[in-house]
Design a protein around this motif. Structure first.
Motif, short mmCIF file in Angstrom:
data_model
loop_
_atom_site.label_atom_id
_atom_site.label_comp_id
_atom_site.label_asym_id
_atom_site.label_seq_id
_atom_site.Cartn_x
_atom_site.Cartn_y
_atom_site.Cartn_z
N ARG A 95 -76.23 51.97 31.94
CA ARG A 95 -77.32 51.29 31.24
C ARG A 95 -78.28 50.72 32.27
O ARG A 95 -77.86 50.24 33.31
CB ARG A 95 -76.81 50.16 30.35
N HIS A 119 -85.98 46.19 23.22
CA HIS A 119 -85.53 44.85 22.90
C HIS A 119 -85.88 43.91 24.06
O HIS A 119 -85.58 44.20 25.22
CB HIS A 119 -84.02 44.82 22.65
N PHE A 132 -81.06 47.78 32.81
CA PHE A 132 -81.60 46.53 32.29
C PHE A 132 -82.69 46.03 33.22
O PHE A 132 -82.48 45.91 34.43
CB PHE A 132 -80.50 45.47 32.17
N TYR A 151 -76.24 39.97 24.15
CA TYR A 151 -76.20 41.43 24.04
C TYR A 151 -74.76 41.89 24.25
O TYR A 151 -74.05 41.37 25.13
CB TYR A 151 -77.09 42.09 25.09
N HIS A 171 -85.86 38.84 20.85
CA HIS A 171 -84.70 37.98 20.63
C HIS A 171 -84.98 36.68 21.36
O HIS A 171 -84.77 36.58 22.58
CB HIS A 171 -83.43 38.65 21.17
N PHE A 214 -84.89 41.39 29.95
CA PHE A 214 -84.46 39.99 29.90
C PHE A 214 -85.43 39.13 30.72
O PHE A 214 -85.62 39.38 31.91
CB PHE A 214 -83.03 39.86 30.46
N ASN A 258 -84.25 50.06 27.88
CA ASN A 258 -84.28 49.71 26.45
C ASN A 258 -84.12 48.21 26.21
O ASN A 258 -84.28 47.75 25.07
CB ASN A 258 -83.18 50.46 25.70
N HIS A 259 -83.79 47.45 27.27
CA HIS A 259 -83.55 46.02 27.13
C HIS A 259 -84.18 45.29 28.32
O HIS A 259 -83.92 45.63 29.48
CB HIS A 259 -82.05 45.72 27.07
N TYR A 318 -85.51 39.94 25.41
CA TYR A 318 -84.77 38.68 25.27
C TYR A 318 -85.45 37.65 26.17
O TYR A 318 -85.62 37.87 27.37
CB TYR A 318 -83.31 38.87 25.72
#
Length: 301
Positions: A29, A86, A31, A126, A115, A57, A54-55, A88
């Motif tokens: 993944r 997404h 991040f 997550y 989020h 932070f 895809n994420h 956060y």
């Protein structure tokens, strides 16, 4: 576990340094952690595929940690992205980004999900079947979180010689890898440890962005494999660090030592210093395993 530093300097970008942003690759993944100005340019320079992110932070709403976000979101749309994204971050980040998209008539053609975070206690934000992400509450001039990324323990490794010696059929292999004992046709129970090897140890990465020296985070980051901890100043500017709610290299190393982490990675350097090597020298007086983040540098852990 691979970490790519896109930017790791404090305050404003320069022609040869960039504000905070980094990409963590863990369990296949990707991040994106913080998104300072120029992040999408750095992503291209470091040949990181936009489509694999895809994420995102965001630690806090100071510009050098998120001013690049709307550019990344917009570029994803221009590239024809269809996968959900997404984000956060602190409460307010949705209003900031959607306002820019609305006024520029630049709505995304993919699902954009925010989020928003408000808790002052650590929380899981997550989780999937391989990775867990928790917040690390920090103390700065605005609401701020670090992030703890933890691999989940994988399945056990099959000892093929052992299972074949016991005559165990292949249909039971997955059950064995899941940690279960096996009962033979004659009623003999074979303990799982006789049929498997321990899984690869799960890795962990703690990202602690802007924060004053804060021992309350110690239980959260204890024994992590790698701790990224801001070290904006050297000890000679300790008074300035306290005033601005930042940390020194000495304080970052003290946190690493007390948390018993395996590796300390320093970053978020003030641009007042001619050489970042001084940060390593200062930290190593307290903690032995010190690495220096720098723009464009990758680490394989």
């Amino acid at each position: 576990m691979k970490l790519t530093i896109l930017g790791c300097y404090a305050a404003t970008p320069r022609t040869f340094t960039n504000p905070t942003s980094q990409v963590l690759e863990i369990k296949n993944r990707l991040f994106l952690i913080d998104c300072g100005e120029g992040t999408q340019v750095q992503l291209r320079k470091n040949k990181i595929k936009f489509s694999k992110i895809n994420h995102i932070f965001i630690s806090h709403l100071h510009g050098d940690h998120f001013f690049g976000l709307v550019g990344v979101v917009s570029t994803f749309a221009l590239l024809g992205r269809t996968t959900d994204l997404h984000i956060y971050g602190p409460k307010g980040i949705k209003e900031i980004i959607t306002l820019q998209l609305r006024l520029s008539n630049s709505w995304t053609n993919y699902g954009l999900f925010f989020h928003e975070l408000e808790s002052i206690a650590s929380e899981t934000i997550y989780e999937d079947d391989k990775v867990l992400v928790k917040t690390i509450p920090l103390k700065h001039r605005v609401y701020t979180n670090g992030f703890l990324f933890q691999e989940k323990v994988g399945e056990r490794k099959l000892d093929l010689d052992a299972v074949q010696n016991y005559g165990i059929e292949t249909c039971y292999y997955q059950i064995i890898k899941n940690g279960k004992d096996i009962t033979l046709d004659d009623g003999t129970v074979i303990d799982n440890y006789k049929l498997t090897f321990d899984p690869i140890p799960a890795k962990s990465y703690a990202f602690c962005s802007d924060t004053v020296y804060e021992e309350s985070i110690l239980p959260i980051i204890k024994n992590v494999d790698v701790l990224y901890h801001e070290s904006t100043f050297l000890k000679s500017e300790e008074a300035l660090a306290k005033k601005t709610l930042h940390s020194t290299a000495t304080e970052a190393a003290t946190i690493a030592s007390k948390a018993c982490v395996k590796q300390l990675l320093l970053g978020h350097y003030s641009t007042r210093y001619e050489s970042i090597e001084r940060f390593r020298e200062e930290a190593e007086t307290i903690f032995e395993n010190v690495l220096l983040a720098d723009d464009g540098k990758s680490f394989d852990f």
